[in-house]
Design a protein around this motif. Structure first.
Motif, PDB file in Angstrom:
ATOM      1  N   MET B  31       6.527 136.951 -27.170  1.00  0.00           N
ATOM      2  CA  MET B  31       5.695 135.656 -27.754  1.00  0.00           C
ATOM      3  C   MET B  31       4.629 135.640 -26.845  1.00  0.00           C
ATOM      4  O   MET B  31       4.646 135.580 -25.513  1.00  0.00           O
ATOM      5  N   PHE B  33       1.639 132.559 -26.191  1.00  0.00           N
ATOM      6  CA  PHE B  33       1.299 131.116 -26.434  1.00  0.00           C
ATOM      7  C   PHE B  33      -0.341 130.780 -26.104  1.00  0.00           C
ATOM      8  O   PHE B  33      -0.800 131.252 -25.048  1.00  0.00           O
ATOM      9  N   TYR B  35      -2.452 127.468 -25.258  1.00  0.00           N
ATOM     10  CA  TYR B  35      -2.461 126.004 -24.816  1.00  0.00           C
ATOM     11  C   TYR B  35      -3.785 125.625 -24.399  1.00  0.00           C
ATOM     12  O   TYR B  35      -4.768 126.270 -24.265  1.00  0.00           O
ATOM     13  N   LEU B  45       0.331 122.740 -26.479  1.00  0.00           N
ATOM     14  CA  LEU B  45       0.493 124.106 -27.006  1.00  0.00           C
ATOM     15  C   LEU B  45      -0.332 123.916 -28.446  1.00  0.00           C
ATOM     16  O   LEU B  45      -0.222 123.029 -29.241  1.00  0.00           O
ATOM     17  N   THR B  48       1.526 129.505 -31.220  1.00  0.00           N
ATOM     18  CA  THR B  48       2.680 130.508 -30.826  1.00  0.00           C
ATOM     19  C   THR B  48       2.237 131.947 -31.804  1.00  0.00           C
ATOM     20  O   THR B  48       2.101 131.870 -32.847  1.00  0.00           O
ATOM     21  N   LEU B  92      -5.641 128.211 -22.139  1.00  0.00           N
ATOM     22  CA  LEU B  92      -4.862 128.987 -21.326  1.00  0.00           C
ATOM     23  C   LEU B  92      -3.905 129.831 -22.334  1.00  0.00           C
ATOM     24  O   LEU B  92      -3.391 129.190 -23.247  1.00  0.00           O
ATOM     25  N   ASN B  96       6.028 135.770 -22.496  1.00  0.00           N
ATOM     26  CA  ASN B  96       7.137 135.859 -21.943  1.00  0.00           C
ATOM     27  C   ASN B  96       7.575 137.417 -22.175  1.00  0.00           C
ATOM     28  O   ASN B  96       7.331 137.908 -23.136  1.00  0.00           O
TER      29      ASN B  96
END
Lengths: 113, 114
Positions: B31, B33, B35, B45, B48, B92, B96
């Motif tokens: 994943m 993300f 932000y 957030l 995703t 940002l 993971n």
């Protein structure tokens, strides 16, 4: 219910002191609680993390205390140094939920020499 | 661990224009993300991004304003469309590693919209 509340907003300690930052959550489905450290102009970096099956975790000078019944957790920095001056964020996530993090509001720590 | 880079590191843009931010990871991540962080504030957030599927947006963020691409396991882009001064922020990306729970962050892109 998705919020993570963090306090204090800012903290000033003398070198060698033990700053403590607190976080609280509502959603009992959260099962992963990391702390991130962010220096100005940089992205957050993982400092230490804990799962609810333990009440305390230590890594070097950093300790997380976890109180599952109170739905609270805190970061303690032992023997704090001026180089620890940064912004600290607690966060929470739940397994199986893509891993997305819910962040606390952040605490700006200043350690005076 | 994973090292994440972002381009550009900062930009100044005129209102009404669009900016595409690139996020490159040195390892394959499951994943990714995106932000937004106002200076001195926490991280919010935006969405995703999973490879091969449309991004999932958080409340208050829409695809038309923040289109995201995720063509492979090491790269993603976020476009800030039709910018206004309210879009001035730090953006940002993070990811993971497969099987890991640590979320690694890029250094951020500092955007100023005039």
């Amino acid at each position: 219910q998705q919020q993570v509340k963090q306090s204090p907003q800012s903290l000033i300690v003398q070198k060698g002191g033990i700053p403590i930052i607190n976080c609280a959550y509502e959603n009992t489905a959260f099962d992963y609680f990391p702390w991130y450290q962010q220096f100005p102009g940089k992205g957050p970096a993982l400092l230490i993390a804990i799962r609810p099956d333990v009440s305390e975790k230590k890594e070097g000078r950093f300790t997380i205390s976890f109180n599952k019944s109170a739905k609270q957790f805190s970061l303690h920095i032992m023997d704090s140094q001026p180089g620890d001056s940064a912004t600290y964020f607690c966060a929470a996530s739940m397994t199986g939920n893509t891993g997305k993090l819910i962040f606390g509001q952040g605490t700006t720590l200043q350690v005076k020499p | 661990s994973a090292v994440i880079s972002q381009k550009p590191s900062r930009d100044i843009c005129q209102r009404g224009t669009s900016l595409t931010i690139q996020c490159q990871v040195d390892s394959q991540v499951t994943m990714m993300f995106w932000y937004r962080q106002q200076p001195g504030q926490s991280l919010t957030l935006i969405a995703t991004a999973n490879q091969g599927s449309e991004a999932t947006y958080e409340s208050g963020f829409v695809i038309d304003k923040f289109p995201i691409s995720r063509p492979n396991l090491t790269f993603s882009t976020l476009t800030v469309s039709n910018m206004s001064p309210e879009d001035s922020s730090i953006y940002l990306c993070s990811g993971n590693l497969a099987g890991g729970e640590t979320q690694y962050f890029g250094p951020g892109t500092r955007l100023l919209v005039l």
